[in-house]
Design a protein around this motif. Structure first.
Motif, mmCIF file in Angstrom:
data_model
loop_
_atom_site.group_PDB
_atom_site.id
_atom_site.type_symbol
_atom_site.label_atom_id
_atom_site.label_comp_id
_atom_site.label_asym_id
_atom_site.label_seq_id
_atom_site.Cartn_x
_atom_site.Cartn_y
_atom_site.Cartn_z
ATOM 1 N N GLN A 10 79.709 20.385 81.141
ATOM 2 C CA GLN A 10 78.878 21.452 80.808
ATOM 3 C C GLN A 10 79.591 22.842 80.866
ATOM 4 O O GLN A 10 79.180 23.758 80.354
ATOM 5 C CB GLN A 10 77.879 21.275 82.128
ATOM 6 C CG GLN A 10 76.859 20.248 82.003
ATOM 7 C CD GLN A 10 75.942 20.007 83.167
ATOM 8 O OE1 GLN A 10 76.083 20.676 84.068
ATOM 9 N NE2 GLN A 10 74.957 18.943 82.959
ATOM 10 N N ASP A 40 70.626 8.350 76.680
ATOM 11 C CA ASP A 40 70.734 9.106 77.546
ATOM 12 C C ASP A 40 71.517 8.885 79.202
ATOM 13 O O ASP A 40 71.145 8.171 79.739
ATOM 14 C CB ASP A 40 69.403 9.623 78.268
ATOM 15 C CG ASP A 40 69.032 10.819 79.234
ATOM 16 O OD1 ASP A 40 70.395 11.471 79.416
ATOM 17 O OD2 ASP A 40 68.313 11.021 79.962
ATOM 18 N N LYS A 48 71.558 17.274 84.689
ATOM 19 C CA LYS A 48 71.236 16.883 83.265
ATOM 20 C C LYS A 48 72.298 16.194 82.608
ATOM 21 O O LYS A 48 73.404 16.354 82.873
ATOM 22 C CB LYS A 48 71.297 18.337 82.536
ATOM 23 C CG LYS A 48 69.863 19.109 82.876
ATOM 24 C CD LYS A 48 69.941 20.341 81.928
ATOM 25 C CE LYS A 48 68.650 21.097 82.116
ATOM 26 N NZ LYS A 48 68.663 22.365 81.443
ATOM 27 N N GLN A 51 73.500 13.432 75.907
ATOM 28 C CA GLN A 51 72.953 12.652 74.896
ATOM 29 C C GLN A 51 74.019 11.858 73.891
ATOM 30 O O GLN A 51 74.910 12.673 73.455
ATOM 31 C CB GLN A 51 71.953 13.439 74.010
ATOM 32 C CG GLN A 51 71.486 12.481 72.717
ATOM 33 C CD GLN A 51 70.303 13.042 72.180
ATOM 34 O OE1 GLN A 51 69.128 13.291 72.563
ATOM 35 N NE2 GLN A 51 70.648 13.973 71.020
ATOM 36 N N GLN A 87 69.582 20.434 73.357
ATOM 37 C CA GLN A 87 70.863 20.722 74.312
ATOM 38 C C GLN A 87 71.975 21.007 73.267
ATOM 39 O O GLN A 87 71.916 20.760 71.868
ATOM 40 C CB GLN A 87 71.155 19.020 74.474
ATOM 41 C CG GLN A 87 71.476 18.160 73.344
ATOM 42 C CD GLN A 87 70.271 17.649 72.441
ATOM 43 O OE1 GLN A 87 69.013 17.867 73.001
ATOM 44 N NE2 GLN A 87 70.436 17.069 71.272
ATOM 45 N N GLU A 90 76.046 17.108 72.177
ATOM 46 C CA GLU A 90 76.047 15.824 71.990
ATOM 47 C C GLU A 90 77.420 15.129 71.815
ATOM 48 O O GLU A 90 78.236 15.550 71.260
ATOM 49 C CB GLU A 90 74.852 15.349 71.036
ATOM 50 C CG GLU A 90 75.004 15.446 69.915
ATOM 51 C CD GLU A 90 73.692 15.189 68.821
ATOM 52 O OE1 GLU A 90 72.828 15.279 69.534
ATOM 53 O OE2 GLU A 90 74.031 14.870 67.727
#
Length: 462
Positions: A10, A40, A48, A51, A87, A90
């Motif tokens: 992140q 997920d 969070k 993906q 998002q 991924e």
């Protein structure tokens, strides 16, 4: 390839875009349509997840698309930036290693489960979004408390869990013994002979670290305890448990007004800290647990806490024109319905001070009117009482008289009384149940849902 944590992804996804990475975690869901699928994936380090996109080129595509929720995986692939989507990135998987798959009896499915259902599988509920949010907030709130006191010059004290003296009274405490219940030693009067026990006297599991904390405050000026406490109260309310955590600061050379300053400053610091560190978790709680939670927390941080005496509170309640289930009483406690009215009346948190002497503990400072004590409860909107504290009685003779009035065994508390003889001073402290704070921060309604494995009457599972 080194496995990267999702919390680090992140922070670093822009730099890692286009590179191959590996992530290990658990599948929150797996969906596929025959040629493409989506996982997920969450590794528990961030609220969070990630993906993971996989397609028919994957060597074990058929096995992966049949995976159940909860399966543990190691996924490797290219990190693709997707700023146009919800998002921002991924993974396009080139390899999905199945570490362990769940079977058909796995109780967590791709749907919302009731809190009551999840309470019965407490060992699995941390895997759900709700409890991921709650227990991450709990962890951050604990760090906030330590940060506040450490940055403000308090000493962290580990007070004993096993004690022979306690401010809560032995009738509310669990007993500790090594004696054989099937062959108890008796004295000449037929009573249990605790001199034969491990400590040579009857011992208990503590219900509060306050008394020992006061001893350290008389040496270090400002201290705090933060640890587990235990009560035998046979109560099945939403806010009581037999094992819970308490924060108990004690400050030398501090009166009741100084105590309230600390309580307000600490609470605002903790709430702001959690709001800064847990935005995703609080947003989830606001949306799915308690609508308006974020506004409530923001209002608390920006509010000025009202200070009013118990007597004046009763005046307000009696003149409200409302019909009460429990009639307000100048000599009695304040009920939940009263707390709710008062926080709404003042539009925010309220310190209620100067309580009737006869309903408070022996160690609280007796006021000049000899009818009330310098005690304070902090009540907050939607939660009621959050903290309780007092200026402690520093006068040896007054303390002795209070203990005699309440039939407190002085012989077990001579050391505590001596703190008044050996360099005592004006001092004060408060206690805050940690779980009540977490209830307030998350919007959860039941203490059983903010403790990892709750201990309540008739319930000691896991």
């Amino acid at each position: 390839m080194k496995i990267i944590l999702i919390k680090d992804l992140q922070k670093e996804y822009k730099e890692l875009g286009g590179q191959e990475v590996s992530v290990a975690g658990w599948a929150k869901s797996v969906r596929a349509n025959g040629s493409i699928g989506f996982i997920d994936l969450n590794d528990g380090t961030a609220f969070k997840g990630l993906q993971v996109v996989f397609d028919a080129n994957l060597s074990n595509y058929v096995e992966v698309e049949k995976l159940n929720t909860g399966s543990s995986l190691v996924c490797t692939g290219k990190l693709v930036l997707t700023p146009e989507n919800k998002q921002p990135y991924e993974m396009h998987a080139t390899n999905v290693k199945i570490v362990s798959s769940t079977d058909a009896e796995y109780p967590l499915q791709k749907k919302r489960h009731s809190i009551e259902f999840l309470r019965d599988i407490a060992y699995l509920r941390p895997r759900t979004n709700t409890f991921q949010a709650v227990f991450r907030i709990r962890s951050v709130a604990a760090m906030a408390i330590h940060t506040y006191f450490q940055e403000n010059g308090y000493l962290y004290v580990h007070t004993p869990l096993i004690t022979c003296t306690d401010c809560e009274g032995s009738d509310q405490m669990f007993k500790v013994t090594t004696l054989n219940f099937n062959d108890l030693p008796k004295d000449e009067k037929g009573r249990v002979d605790f001199s034969k026990d491990l400590f040579g006297k009857q011992a208990f599991i503590t219900g509060s670290g306050q008394l020992h904390g006061e001893a350290f405050a008389m040496a270090f000026n400002k201290i705090y305890t933060f640890g587990p406490t235990f009560r035998t109260e046979n109560s099945n309310t939403k806010i009581h448990a037999n094992e819970f955590w308490m924060i108990e600061p004690e400050m030398a050379f501090c009166d009741l007004n100084g105590l309230m300053d600390v309580e307000e400053d600490m609470l605002k610091f903790v709430v702001k800290y959690v709001m800064e560190k847990c935005p995703d978790e609080l947003e989830f709680c606001d949306k799915f647990i308690s609508n308006g939670l974020l506004n409530k927390l923001t209002n608390l941080v920006n509010s000025e806490f009202k200070r009013i005496s118990h007597h004046d509170c009763i005046d307000i309640l009696k003149s409200s024109g409302k019909t009460w289930e429990f009639e307000p009483d100048y000599e009695g406690d304040i009920a939940k319905e009263h707390e709710k009215y008062l926080t709404e009346h003042f539009g925010g948190p309220v310190f209620i001070t100067d309580w009737p002497k006869d309903i408070k503990a022996y160690y609280m400072k007796v006021n000049p009117d000899n009818k009330t004590v310098a005690a304070v409860d902090l009540i907050v909107p939607e939660a009621g009482e959050l903290m309780g504290g007092s200026q402690r009685e520093e006068n040896f003779e007054v303390l002795k008289q209070r203990m005699q009035e309440l039939n407190i065994d002085e012989s077990k508390l001579d050391w505590y009384m001596n703190l008044r003889r050996f360099g005592g001073c004006v001092h004060a402290g408060f206690g805050m149940g940690f779980e009540r704070l977490i209830i307030y921060l998350t919007g959860m309604e039941n203490i059983r849902d903010v403790i990892p494995f709750p201990r309540t009457p008739k319930n000691c599972m896991y």
